[in-house]
Design a protein around this motif. Structure first.
Motif, PDB file in Angstrom:
ATOM      1  N   THR A   3       0.819  -1.211   0.000  1.00 29.85           N
ATOM      2  CA  THR A   3       0.000   0.000   0.000  1.00 29.85           C
ATOM      3  C   THR A   3       0.851   1.258   0.000  1.00 29.85           C
ATOM      4  O   THR A   3       0.420   2.306  -0.475  1.00 29.85           O
ATOM      5  CB  THR A   3      -0.930   0.004   1.226  1.00 29.85           C
ATOM      6  N   SER A   8      -2.133   6.720  -5.129  1.00 29.58           N
ATOM      7  CA  SER A   8      -3.329   7.044  -4.346  1.00 29.58           C
ATOM      8  C   SER A   8      -4.497   7.487  -5.216  1.00 29.58           C
ATOM      9  O   SER A   8      -5.651   7.442  -4.771  1.00 29.58           O
ATOM     10  CB  SER A   8      -3.005   8.129  -3.312  1.00 29.58           C
ATOM     11  N   GLU A  11      -6.171   4.256  -5.808  1.00 28.58           N
ATOM     12  CA  GLU A  11      -6.749   3.796  -4.539  1.00 28.58           C
ATOM     13  C   GLU A  11      -7.972   4.629  -4.163  1.00 28.58           C
ATOM     14  O   GLU A  11      -8.934   4.105  -3.600  1.00 28.58           O
ATOM     15  CB  GLU A  11      -5.695   3.864  -3.427  1.00 28.58           C
ATOM     16  N   TYR A 265       0.448  10.479  -3.576  1.00 34.25           N
ATOM     17  CA  TYR A 265       0.483   9.492  -2.490  1.00 34.25           C
ATOM     18  C   TYR A 265      -0.069  10.088  -1.204  1.00 34.25           C
ATOM     19  O   TYR A 265       0.320  11.182  -0.791  1.00 34.25           O
ATOM     20  CB  TYR A 265       1.913   9.003  -2.243  1.00 34.25           C
ATOM     21  N   ASN A 270      -4.650   5.168   0.967  1.00 31.74           N
ATOM     22  CA  ASN A 270      -4.179   3.824   0.650  1.00 31.74           C
ATOM     23  C   ASN A 270      -4.611   2.812   1.700  1.00 31.74           C
ATOM     24  O   ASN A 270      -4.939   1.668   1.384  1.00 31.74           O
ATOM     25  CB  ASN A 270      -2.657   3.822   0.500  1.00 31.74           C
TER      26      ASN A 270
END
Length: 363
Positions: A3, A8, A11, A265, A270
């Motif tokens: 993860t 992201s 995700e 990110y 995540n």
């Protein structure tokens, strides 16, 4: 890929997808009183159709985002498949225990089926995904060997038979089922990623997302009007509700492609995204959907009447999201325990030993 290393943007799409799925299930199970005639019935039917379709869009986005990366893989991680199977079993039994403790009467057959959730269709999405995952290296090998024209012909056949044709006639033709739908979407995603993705600018991707969205909403309203005024269409209000619907496929491809080009990110996104499959299994459990959910709406509508349809749906949606993510947090901790993962590794080792000389893709 852990993860910590995941994009992201993708995700976040998965997180939005599970929210859409939960919302759609909340609306799909809530009945609408047919005595509410005229504009009210059309409005509620339009709203119900639109919200219910959101779940199939969520399914489509979730699968396309997974296929996007499976297309670059030629190995099966047997631990991953086994973990999904064991987690589905544990989650199903957990839901069974909760429903029994809540005092509901469950037929013996359903109790037995709860111990075999992937066999008896408790989690159709998980069952199909695992089957596709196990054979995806072979599918990728076929795709790699095909020319653009050959792949286009295969994709066109899938689209015509299982997307356009099924959508127009409103039934399940040519032996259509969810697994065939997943396989169709796999080839469609492969063609788009291989030959179209890099040619589309952000502006064109936005058009790819917005135009099908507009067509879908117009279609939902049109179907609701037909269902309210034409007797033969009264049972076809969810005609569009196929995850292989070409509008939904276009929306999913556009969103996943756009997200893949807008990388960032964020650890919290995540982490929440890593819980989405557990959330899906908790919320979409057959006993929860057919017993608890129906009982909730029966009590609400018996007390407050059908004019509270929207507040009832939002209430169930809110409760489902909070409970599903809360319980998935606890189950996620259990599924990541050292002993649990050692158990998965032991099963994987036994299977790897057994299949080593037959299926070289397992590692």
């Amino acid at each position: 890929m852990g993860t910590k290393n995941r994009n992201s943007s993708i995700e976040l799409l998965k997180l939005i997808s599970i929210i859409l799925i939960v919302l759609s299930h909340a609306a799909a199970s809530a009945p609408i009183a047919t005595k509410n005639g005229g504009g009210d019935l059309v409005l509620l039917n339009s709203l119900k159709i639109t919200i219910t379709n959101l779940g199939q869009i969520g399914n489509c986005i979730f699968f396309v985002s997974s296929v996007w990366f499976l297309l670059e893989s030629y190995n099966v991680k047997i631990n991953k498949a086994i973990k999904m199977i064991v987690e589905s079993f544990c989650t199903s039994v957990f839901c069974l225990a909760i429903v029994l403790l809540a005092g509901y009467n469950i037929p013996l057959k359903e109790i037995v089926f709860s111990f075999f959730p992937l066999t008896f269709g408790f989690y159709w999405f998980i069952s199909c995904y695992i089957l596709i995952y196990l054979i995806h290296p072979y599918i990728n090998y076929v795709i790699e060997k095909l020319s653009q024209f050959q792949l286009f012909c295969i994709v066109s056949s899938f689209v015509l038979l299982y997307s356009v044709y099924v959508l127009i006639l409103g039934g399940d033709y040519f032996y259509y089922n969810e697994l065939i739908g997943f396989l169709s979407l796999y080839f469609i995603t492969a063609y788009f990623k291989k030959y179209s993705n890099n040619k589309l600018s952000s502006k064109k991707l936005c058009i790819l997302i917005l135009l099908p969205s507009l067509l879908w909403i117009i279609g939902s309203v049109f179907l609701a009007i037909l269902a309210a005024n034409v007797a033969s269409f009264s049972n076809k209000s969810l005609w569009l509700n196929k995850f292989i619907n070409p509008c939904f496929v276009a929306i999913a491809l556009g969103l996943v492609s756009f997200a893949n080009k807008r990388k960032f990110y964020l650890a919290s996104i995540n982490y929440l995204s890593s819980l989405t499959l557990i959330v899906f299994m908790l919320h979409n459990n057959k006993l929860v959907r057919t017993i608890v959910e129906i009982d909730f709406y029966n009590k609400i509508f018996l007390r407050d009447g059908f004019e509270f349809w929207i507040p009832a749906v939002l209430m169930y949606f809110g409760i489902s999201i909070i409970l599903s993510f809360g319980l998935s947090f606890i189950l996620g901790k259990i599924f990541n325990l050292y002993l649990f993962n050692r158990f998965i590794e032991y099963i994987a080792l036994q299977l790897r030993t057994f299949f080593l000389n037959t299926f070289y893709i397992f590692k």
